[in-house]
Design a protein around this motif. Sequence first.
Motif, PDB file in Angstrom:
ATOM      1  N   MET A 221     -19.766 -68.158  91.650  1.00 23.06           N
ATOM      2  CA  MET A 221     -18.936 -67.646  92.735  1.00 23.06           C
ATOM      3  C   MET A 221     -19.501 -68.109  94.082  1.00 23.06           C
ATOM      4  SD  MET A 221     -16.295 -65.601  93.278  1.00 23.06           S
ATOM      5  CE  MET A 221     -15.526 -64.829  94.694  1.00 23.06           C
TER       6      MET A 221
ATOM      7  N   ASN B 194     -15.467 -59.078  96.420  1.00 25.33           N
ATOM      8  CA  ASN B 194     -14.282 -59.909  96.234  1.00 25.33           C
ATOM      9  C   ASN B 194     -13.981 -60.206  94.768  1.00 25.33           C
ATOM     10  OD1 ASN B 194     -12.083 -61.364  97.324  1.00 25.33           O
ATOM     11  ND2 ASN B 194     -13.219 -63.281  97.162  1.00 25.33           N
ATOM     12  N   ARG B 195     -14.960 -60.681  94.037  1.00 24.86           N
ATOM     13  CA  ARG B 195     -14.747 -61.050  92.638  1.00 24.86           C
ATOM     14  C   ARG B 195     -14.398 -59.824  91.800  1.00 24.86           C
ATOM     15  NH1 ARG B 195     -16.991 -64.211  88.413  1.00 24.86           N
ATOM     16  NH2 ARG B 195     -15.772 -63.638  86.566  1.00 24.86           N
ATOM     17  N   GLU B 196     -15.149 -58.752  91.946  1.00 20.44           N
ATOM     18  CA  GLU B 196     -14.899 -57.558  91.148  1.00 20.44           C
ATOM     19  C   GLU B 196     -13.553 -56.934  91.490  1.00 20.44           C
ATOM     20  OE1 GLU B 196     -15.542 -55.043  88.087  1.00 20.44           O
ATOM     21  OE2 GLU B 196     -16.769 -56.784  88.653  1.00 20.44           O
TER      22      GLU B 196
ATOM     23  N   ASP C 289     -10.900 -58.530  92.355  1.00 18.04           N
ATOM     24  CA  ASP C 289      -9.883 -59.335  91.679  1.00 18.04           C
ATOM     25  C   ASP C 289      -9.816 -58.979  90.198  1.00 18.04           C
ATOM     26  OD1 ASP C 289      -8.015 -61.698  91.643  1.00 18.04           O
ATOM     27  OD2 ASP C 289      -9.545 -62.479  90.288  1.00 18.04           O
ATOM     28  N   GLU C 290     -10.956 -58.714  89.592  1.00 13.74           N
ATOM     29  CA  GLU C 290     -10.992 -58.367  88.173  1.00 13.74           C
ATOM     30  C   GLU C 290     -10.400 -56.983  87.917  1.00 13.74           C
ATOM     31  OE1 GLU C 290     -11.909 -60.262  85.681  1.00 13.74           O
ATOM     32  OE2 GLU C 290     -12.636 -61.967  86.852  1.00 13.74           O
TER      33      GLU C 290
ATOM     34  N   ASN D 253     -13.126 -61.590 101.954  1.00 11.51           N
ATOM     35  CA  ASN D 253     -12.374 -60.801 100.972  1.00 11.51           C
ATOM     36  C   ASN D 253     -10.974 -60.566 101.526  1.00 11.51           C
ATOM     37  OD1 ASN D 253     -11.374 -58.791  99.207  1.00 11.51           O
ATOM     38  ND2 ASN D 253     -13.427 -57.960  98.877  1.00 11.51           N
TER      39      ASN D 253
ATOM     40  N   ARG E  33     -12.494 -69.068  86.025  1.00 10.72           N
ATOM     41  CA  ARG E  33     -12.523 -67.881  86.889  1.00 10.72           C
ATOM     42  C   ARG E  33     -13.907 -67.588  87.442  1.00 10.72           C
ATOM     43  NH1 ARG E  33      -8.072 -64.216  86.506  1.00 10.72           N
ATOM     44  NH2 ARG E  33      -9.446 -62.504  87.086  1.00 10.72           N
ATOM     45  N   GLU E  34     -14.948 -67.776  86.629  1.00 10.34           N
ATOM     46  CA  GLU E  34     -16.266 -67.306  87.034  1.00 10.34           C
ATOM     47  C   GLU E  34     -16.804 -68.013  88.282  1.00 10.34           C
ATOM     48  OE1 GLU E  34     -19.622 -69.290  84.435  1.00 10.34           O
ATOM     49  OE2 GLU E  34     -17.845 -68.932  83.187  1.00 10.34           O
ATOM     50  N   TRP E  35     -16.262 -69.189  88.628  1.00  8.50           N
ATOM     51  CA  TRP E  35     -16.754 -69.913  89.801  1.00  8.50           C
ATOM     52  C   TRP E  35     -16.087 -69.450  91.092  1.00  8.50           C
ATOM     53  CZ3 TRP E  35     -20.781 -73.376  89.696  1.00  8.50           C
ATOM     54  CH2 TRP E  35     -21.243 -73.738  88.435  1.00  8.50           C
ATOM     55  N   GLY E  36     -14.980 -68.741  90.979  1.00  7.51           N
ATOM     56  CA  GLY E  36     -14.363 -68.126  92.160  1.00  7.51           C
ATOM     57  C   GLY E  36     -13.431 -69.001  92.957  1.00  7.51           C
TER      58      GLY E  36
ATOM     59  N   GLN F 131      -9.640 -68.224  92.404  1.00  5.91           N
ATOM     60  CA  GLN F 131      -9.195 -66.978  93.046  1.00  5.91           C
ATOM     61  C   GLN F 131      -8.778 -67.224  94.487  1.00  5.91           C
ATOM     62  OE1 GLN F 131     -12.027 -63.695  93.205  1.00  5.91           O
ATOM     63  NE2 GLN F 131     -10.775 -62.667  94.759  1.00  5.91           N
TER      64      GLN F 131
END
Length: 587
Positions: free
Chosen positions: A1, A57-59, A61-62, A120, A421-424, A427
């Motif tokens: 990310m 931001n990542r969490e 989105d999840e 974000n 997805r894991e690289w961000g 998103q």
Amino acid sequence: MPQYQAPLPDFQFLLRDWLGLDEHYQKLGLHDFDFALANDVLSQGAKFATDVVAPLNREGDEQGCKLQNGAVTTPDGFADAYREYVANGWNAMLGEEEYGGQALPYTMAVPIHEMLNAANLSWRLTTMLTESTVLAVSRHATEELKAHYLAKLISGEWTGTMNLTEPQAGSDLALLTTKAQPQEDGSYSITGNKIFITGGDHDWTENIIHMVLARLPDAPAGVKGISLFLVPKFLVTETGEPGEANAVSVGSIEHKMGIKASPTCVMNYDNAKGWLIGEPHQGLACMFTMMNDARFQVGMQGLGAAEASYQGALAYARDRRQSRAPQGIQQPEEKADAIIFQPDVARMLLTQKALTEGCRALSLFYAKHMDIEKHGSDSKKAEAKPVLQFLTPVCKAFMTDMGLEVCSLGIQVFGGHGYIREWGMEQLMRDVRIAQIYEGTNGIQAADLIGRKLTRDKGEIMQATFTAFHELTTAIQEPELQSRAQTLLNDWCATSTECLTMSATDAAAAAHDYLAFTAYSLIGVLWYSMASKAQESEDGSIAKGKMNTCAFYEARILPRRDAHKAAMITGAETILSVSDSEFDYLP
């Protein structure tokens, strides 16, 4: 990310050296403000954006948002971050001092807004619309309504929304059907359904103030019959606290491509109690106070996403090693060279950099004129207003188109990892895609630019914009750069003047290309101006970077304007010659 870091050196160069912030504030009589203070504000804003908001931001989105028992909850940490935001006074940056605001200049606040969007985008949306609500209440509400609502909106104790769209009425608000029935106590009973309402409900604050477009019983047909109403989630007691629940409910929340951590709600009004903002049947004019602010802020979403994508791509390109560079081995101590040395990867990174930094300059040029419109003399306000009018659709449309392009390039630099997805990176592209659609699609922005801003007053607003940019070109010290900037600006002005003779149909067909032609031209002027000022900078890295990126923009990106210019003067025939049935090739 990608780990977002606020681009403070670029902000410092633009505000101190290029924009001349100290002189700007002195001219406006803002003697309590200077670059040193702005730099402190930026540093603290950067810390909040990178340390508090970006990690969510990542969490976010999840997890997305949830609707249970009529109430919306946002992802873990979002509400806590908002409360910290409010406690530290960020929501009050632009608010009037009379109601507890800090009345900061826009040139201080706009960089913070970019940082939050980059960190974000989903989280930023609710605070953005609250600021727009503050503007509408400040400019159009009665003193009584201001006394009840404005201080808590400015502080962030309450948030605000904008309710325009209905299932059958999107871009065409003339089709709006929500009804407002006058009541004996001076309030109105609001009944109807609204869709796509950002922050329509959430768990951040104890009250939400909805700004709702509706029709009075005697309203004329069309947009001239729309009024604006303030409708709180909870009715306010005599002591100013939330009391009885209003007849406002959330029908559902949308399941979206991106901005999943922002609650986009279907709102139902069932004889809800509301109060008129402004004059009857003048709601659209009042709402445009919000919309014009929001359109610029949506442009800032494109800019923020672009910066985040550029940072991620740059870090990856420096780290990822594949093959040897065609110009010769660059890292002999390694088994392969970093891909940043591959010309095509460098091309993508420079495209990201040139577009992002060019749009950042445009955003601060816009912010400077917002300062002038608010604090300048009457004559200076009159000069700034048309510049803002002309640039608003340009900022909204071009900066969001640019945001999607830069985010797409970011994925491409990452290769297959960019699609994971894991690289961000994917998103960022999903999140920014909506920015080309809401607050008026980019096609509507283009139609507004050529059909209203350019032609309605026979080019006067365009001429005011030319004058504002001409001031930049005359200040360029390096003769060759000044000549290029002035030639570019003159050509844009002459071409714009030629567009005044287009028929309405040809103008509508040319709208997209005219907006892009305008944006590439004016950002080109900004790049020449920045390159010239960079030569005077004591920071050698900034100076070299700006001059080299200006050269790249001139050689590789500016030619796009010529293609758009050629397309927009061809007329509507090739667009309209295909009949409806000819689109369908299926049996």
